[in-house]
Design a protein around this motif. Structure first.
Motif, short mmCIF file in Angstrom:
data_model
loop_
_atom_site.label_atom_id
_atom_site.label_comp_id
_atom_site.label_asym_id
_atom_site.label_seq_id
_atom_site.Cartn_x
_atom_site.Cartn_y
_atom_site.Cartn_z
N UNK A 111 0.81 -1.22 0.00
CA UNK A 111 0.00 0.00 0.00
C UNK A 111 0.84 1.26 0.00
N UNK A 112 0.33 2.25 -0.72
CA UNK A 112 0.92 3.57 -0.67
C UNK A 112 2.11 3.75 -1.60
N UNK A 113 2.63 4.96 -1.57
CA UNK A 113 3.80 5.30 -2.37
C UNK A 113 5.03 4.88 -1.58
N UNK A 114 5.73 3.93 -2.12
CA UNK A 114 6.87 3.34 -1.43
C UNK A 114 8.04 3.29 -2.40
N UNK A 115 9.24 3.58 -1.90
CA UNK A 115 10.43 3.49 -2.75
C UNK A 115 10.50 2.10 -3.37
N UNK A 116 10.90 2.07 -4.61
CA UNK A 116 11.07 0.82 -5.34
C UNK A 116 9.76 0.02 -5.46
N UNK A 117 8.63 0.71 -5.49
CA UNK A 117 7.32 0.05 -5.58
C UNK A 117 7.24 -0.89 -6.79
N UNK A 118 7.54 -0.36 -7.97
CA UNK A 118 7.44 -1.17 -9.17
C UNK A 118 8.31 -2.42 -9.07
N UNK A 137 -1.11 2.67 -10.03
CA UNK A 137 -0.43 1.65 -10.82
C UNK A 137 -1.08 1.43 -12.19
N UNK A 138 -2.31 1.88 -12.35
CA UNK A 138 -3.06 1.57 -13.57
C UNK A 138 -2.54 2.31 -14.80
N UNK A 139 -1.65 3.28 -14.60
CA UNK A 139 -1.03 3.99 -15.71
C UNK A 139 0.39 3.52 -15.98
N UNK A 140 0.84 2.51 -15.25
CA UNK A 140 2.20 1.99 -15.40
C UNK A 140 2.17 0.84 -16.42
N UNK A 141 2.53 1.13 -17.65
CA UNK A 141 2.42 0.13 -18.71
C UNK A 141 3.32 -1.08 -18.48
N UNK A 142 4.48 -0.88 -17.87
CA UNK A 142 5.37 -2.02 -17.59
C UNK A 142 4.72 -2.98 -16.60
N UNK A 143 4.14 -2.46 -15.53
CA UNK A 143 3.44 -3.31 -14.56
C UNK A 143 2.31 -4.08 -15.24
N UNK A 144 1.53 -3.39 -16.03
CA UNK A 144 0.38 -4.02 -16.67
C UNK A 144 0.80 -5.06 -17.70
N UNK A 145 1.95 -4.85 -18.34
CA UNK A 145 2.46 -5.84 -19.29
C UNK A 145 2.95 -7.09 -18.58
N UNK A 146 3.61 -6.90 -17.45
CA UNK A 146 4.24 -8.04 -16.76
C UNK A 146 3.32 -8.78 -15.80
N UNK A 147 2.28 -8.10 -15.31
CA UNK A 147 1.33 -8.76 -14.41
C UNK A 147 0.04 -8.96 -15.20
N UNK A 148 -0.20 -10.20 -15.58
CA UNK A 148 -1.33 -10.55 -16.43
C UNK A 148 -2.66 -10.24 -15.73
N UNK A 149 -3.71 -9.94 -16.47
CA UNK A 149 -5.01 -9.61 -15.88
C UNK A 149 -5.53 -10.66 -14.90
N UNK A 150 -5.32 -11.92 -15.18
CA UNK A 150 -5.83 -12.98 -14.30
C UNK A 150 -5.09 -13.04 -12.96
N UNK A 151 -4.00 -12.28 -12.83
CA UNK A 151 -3.24 -12.26 -11.57
C UNK A 151 -3.36 -10.92 -10.85
N UNK A 152 -4.20 -10.02 -11.37
CA UNK A 152 -4.37 -8.69 -10.78
C UNK A 152 -5.58 -8.62 -9.86
N UNK A 153 -5.39 -7.96 -8.74
CA UNK A 153 -6.48 -7.50 -7.88
C UNK A 153 -6.31 -5.99 -7.85
N UNK A 154 -7.32 -5.27 -8.31
CA UNK A 154 -7.20 -3.81 -8.35
C UNK A 154 -8.04 -3.24 -7.22
N UNK A 155 -7.39 -2.42 -6.40
CA UNK A 155 -8.04 -1.86 -5.21
C UNK A 155 -8.26 -0.36 -5.35
N UNK A 156 -9.48 0.06 -5.05
CA UNK A 156 -9.81 1.47 -4.89
C UNK A 156 -10.03 1.67 -3.40
N UNK A 157 -9.37 2.65 -2.84
CA UNK A 157 -9.50 2.94 -1.41
C UNK A 157 -9.80 4.42 -1.27
#
Length: 188
Positions: A111-118, A137-157
C-alpha cells in the motif's frame, strides 16, 4: 487475453476469526482473519454498476492478512482460502514460507507510495499468485504488461458517501482488466 471482470470484493465488516489452538501464535505474529464476501455478477450485466441482490451470487472466503513477519508459527488453523501479505507493514516475506503455513492463494499487497514500488511488485509477481494494484499503478504500462489480468487484484480505497460514489469508483478501476476489483471505503 481478456479476463471477464465479473467479481468484486466487498468487505462488510472485518470480523476477527478464531484460529483455534494456534490463534494466539497467529495473532502475535500479526495475522488476522477477515470475513470477505465475493460478489459475482452476471456476465450479461449491461453496465458496470454495483450489483443488486437479485443479480448477485455470494461466496464467502476466509482471507488471512499478515501485517507483521509471520515468524513463530507453523500453520494456520483453520486454513484460510487466501493469505494476503501486507508487505508495506510486514516487509517482503518469501511466498514459499507463506505456502508452508496453509495451501492458500497468495496475494501480495504493497500500500501507498513506497520506494522501489514497481520493482517490489514485479519481484513478488514471480512467486505470488495475485498482485494488488492501486489506482496509481493503472497507468504503469510495464506493470500491466508483466502482471497478467488474471493475476491482478485492483483496489480502490477512499471515501464514498453514496452508491453513486461507489459506482464511480468501480468504473474508474474497471478500465483495466483484472481478476478481482476491491473497494475499501474509509470511514471518518
Amino acid at each position: 487475453d481478456a479476463v471477464p471482470s465479473r467479481s468484486i470484493v466487498r468487505i462488510d465488516r472485518q470480523h476477527a476469526v478464531d484460529h483455534g489452538a494456534n490463534g494466539a501464535e497467529a495473532r502475535a505474529a500479526g495475522a488476522h482473519g477477515v470475513a470477505v464476501m465475493l460478489l459475482t455478477t452476471s456476465q450479461d450485466s449491461p453496465d458496470s454498476r454495483l450489483p443488486s441482490d437479485n443479480q448477485t451470487t455470494m461466496d464467502a472466503s476466509l482471507v488471512m492478512t499478515v501485517g507483521r513477519r509471520p515468524d513463530g508459527f507453523a500453520s494456520l488453523t483453520p486454513a484460510p482460502d487466501w493469505i494476503e501479505l501486507r508487505a508495506d507493514a510486514a516487509g517482503d516475506v518469501e511466498a514459499a514460507h507463506l505456502r508452508s503455513l496453509a495451501p492458500a492463494t497468495l496475494l501480495y499487497t504493497l500500500r501507498g507510495v513506497i520506494d522501489e514500488r514497481r520493482e517490489r511488485l514485479l519481484r513478488a509477481a514471480a512467486t505470488f499468485d495475485l498482485i494488488d494494484l492501486e489506482r496509481a499503478d493503472l497507468d504503469d504500462t510495464l506493470l500491466l504488461q508483466r502482471i497478467r489480468p488474471e493475476r491482478r487484484v485492483i483496489t480502490w480505497r477512499g471515501r464514498a458517501r453514496t452508491m453513486d460514489d461507489l459506482d464511480t469508483a468501480l468504473r474508474a478501476i474497471q478500465r483495466v482488466p483484472a481478476r478481482l476489483y476491491r473497494i475499501e471505503v474509509e470511514t471518518p
